[in-house]
Motif scaffolding. Structure first.
Motif, mmCIF file in Angstrom:
data_model
loop_
_atom_site.group_PDB
_atom_site.id
_atom_site.type_symbol
_atom_site.label_atom_id
_atom_site.label_comp_id
_atom_site.label_asym_id
_atom_site.label_seq_id
_atom_site.Cartn_x
_atom_site.Cartn_y
_atom_site.Cartn_z
ATOM 1 N N ARG A 3 13.957 -11.582 10.355
ATOM 2 C CA ARG A 3 13.707 -11.412 11.790
ATOM 3 C C ARG A 3 14.932 -11.920 12.529
ATOM 4 O O ARG A 3 15.693 -12.723 12.000
ATOM 5 C CB ARG A 3 12.479 -12.207 12.209
ATOM 6 C CG ARG A 3 11.229 -11.693 11.570
ATOM 7 C CD ARG A 3 10.052 -12.506 11.981
ATOM 8 N NE ARG A 3 8.885 -12.016 11.268
ATOM 9 C CZ ARG A 3 7.664 -12.229 11.640
ATOM 10 N NH1 ARG A 3 7.418 -12.933 12.719
ATOM 11 N NH2 ARG A 3 6.668 -11.754 10.953
ATOM 12 N N ARG A 5 16.709 -13.235 16.447
ATOM 13 C CA ARG A 5 16.414 -13.833 17.748
ATOM 14 C C ARG A 5 17.683 -13.793 18.592
ATOM 15 O O ARG A 5 18.773 -14.124 18.115
ATOM 16 C CB ARG A 5 15.944 -15.271 17.559
ATOM 17 C CG ARG A 5 15.616 -15.955 18.858
ATOM 18 C CD ARG A 5 15.013 -17.321 18.670
ATOM 19 N NE ARG A 5 15.886 -18.177 17.889
ATOM 20 C CZ ARG A 5 15.441 -19.071 17.021
ATOM 21 N NH1 ARG A 5 14.154 -19.204 16.797
ATOM 22 N NH2 ARG A 5 16.291 -19.832 16.360
ATOM 23 N N GLU A 7 19.244 -15.368 22.031
ATOM 24 C CA GLU A 7 19.074 -16.413 23.027
ATOM 25 C C GLU A 7 20.321 -16.508 23.894
ATOM 26 O O GLU A 7 21.424 -16.244 23.447
ATOM 27 C CB GLU A 7 18.847 -17.776 22.358
ATOM 28 C CG GLU A 7 17.517 -17.887 21.661
ATOM 29 C CD GLU A 7 17.241 -19.314 21.225
ATOM 30 O OE1 GLU A 7 17.520 -20.242 22.011
ATOM 31 O OE2 GLU A 7 16.758 -19.474 20.111
ATOM 32 N N THR A 39 12.101 -7.320 13.319
ATOM 33 C CA THR A 39 11.821 -7.588 14.730
ATOM 34 C C THR A 39 12.991 -8.339 15.340
ATOM 35 O O THR A 39 13.776 -8.973 14.635
ATOM 36 C CB THR A 39 10.548 -8.451 14.935
ATOM 37 O OG1 THR A 39 10.737 -9.710 14.293
ATOM 38 C CG2 THR A 39 9.303 -7.766 14.408
ATOM 39 N N ASP A 41 13.343 -11.051 18.587
ATOM 40 C CA ASP A 41 12.782 -11.800 19.705
ATOM 41 C C ASP A 41 13.907 -12.143 20.661
ATOM 42 O O ASP A 41 15.039 -12.429 20.240
ATOM 43 C CB ASP A 41 12.119 -13.089 19.221
ATOM 44 C CG ASP A 41 10.831 -12.834 18.449
ATOM 45 O OD1 ASP A 41 10.207 -11.783 18.669
ATOM 46 O OD2 ASP A 41 10.472 -13.687 17.625
ATOM 47 N N THR A 43 14.624 -14.474 24.255
ATOM 48 C CA THR A 43 14.082 -15.426 25.219
ATOM 49 C C THR A 43 14.843 -15.313 26.535
ATOM 50 O O THR A 43 16.051 -15.067 26.559
ATOM 51 C CB THR A 43 14.185 -16.875 24.709
ATOM 52 O OG1 THR A 43 15.544 -17.188 24.453
ATOM 53 C CG2 THR A 43 13.377 -17.059 23.440
ATOM 54 N N PHE A 60 11.995 -4.147 25.008
ATOM 55 C CA PHE A 60 11.404 -5.432 24.653
ATOM 56 C C PHE A 60 10.048 -5.566 25.335
ATOM 57 O O PHE A 60 9.892 -5.185 26.494
ATOM 58 C CB PHE A 60 12.316 -6.592 25.073
ATOM 59 C CG PHE A 60 13.526 -6.750 24.204
ATOM 60 C CD1 PHE A 60 13.498 -7.580 23.098
ATOM 61 C CD2 PHE A 60 14.692 -6.059 24.484
ATOM 62 C CE1 PHE A 60 14.611 -7.728 22.288
ATOM 63 C CE2 PHE A 60 15.812 -6.196 23.685
ATOM 64 C CZ PHE A 60 15.770 -7.033 22.580
ATOM 65 N N ARG A 63 5.667 -11.121 25.104
ATOM 66 C CA ARG A 63 4.681 -11.682 24.189
ATOM 67 C C ARG A 63 3.955 -12.818 24.873
ATOM 68 O O ARG A 63 4.507 -13.500 25.725
ATOM 69 C CB ARG A 63 5.363 -12.220 22.935
ATOM 70 C CG ARG A 63 5.990 -11.108 22.118
ATOM 71 C CD ARG A 63 6.609 -11.642 20.867
ATOM 72 N NE ARG A 63 5.570 -12.258 20.038
ATOM 73 C CZ ARG A 63 5.809 -13.165 19.102
ATOM 74 N NH1 ARG A 63 7.027 -13.571 18.884
ATOM 75 N NH2 ARG A 63 4.833 -13.664 18.388
ATOM 76 N N SER A 65 3.211 -16.150 24.559
ATOM 77 C CA SER A 65 3.614 -17.306 23.761
ATOM 78 C C SER A 65 4.146 -18.400 24.680
ATOM 79 O O SER A 65 4.371 -18.188 25.869
ATOM 80 C CB SER A 65 4.681 -16.909 22.745
ATOM 81 O OG SER A 65 5.838 -16.465 23.399
#
Length: 73
Positions: A3, A5, A7, A39, A41, A43, A60, A63, A65
């Motif tokens: 996965r 991410r 940021e 995936t 993610d 932020t 995107f 989510r 969370s």
């Protein structure tokens, strides 16, 4: 499968609105696809309305969370 991410995508204020953020995000997604990630993610602060609209346009999905952080020093 790995996965990924993303940021802290930061675009200089003078360059905002000139597709720089979109190009950065699209290139990051291209690279993680090549790496085989299933995936990605991303932020972003809720107060960054324009950035969040951009990420939504790029596909995107928000989510449900909560991210918490404990500073250690």
């Amino acid at each position: 499968m790995p996965r990924a991410r993303i940021e802290d995508v930061v675009v200089d204020e003078a360059a905002r609105g000139h597709t720089v953020g979109a190009a950065l995000a699209e290139e990051a997604v291209r690279l993680v696809r090549l790496a085989g990630a299933r995936t990605v993610d991303l932020t972003s602060r809720t107060s960054r309305d324009a950035a969040n609209r951009l990420y939504e346009r790029l596909g995107f999905q928000l989510r449900e969370s909560r991210v918490s952080r404990l500073p250690l020093g």
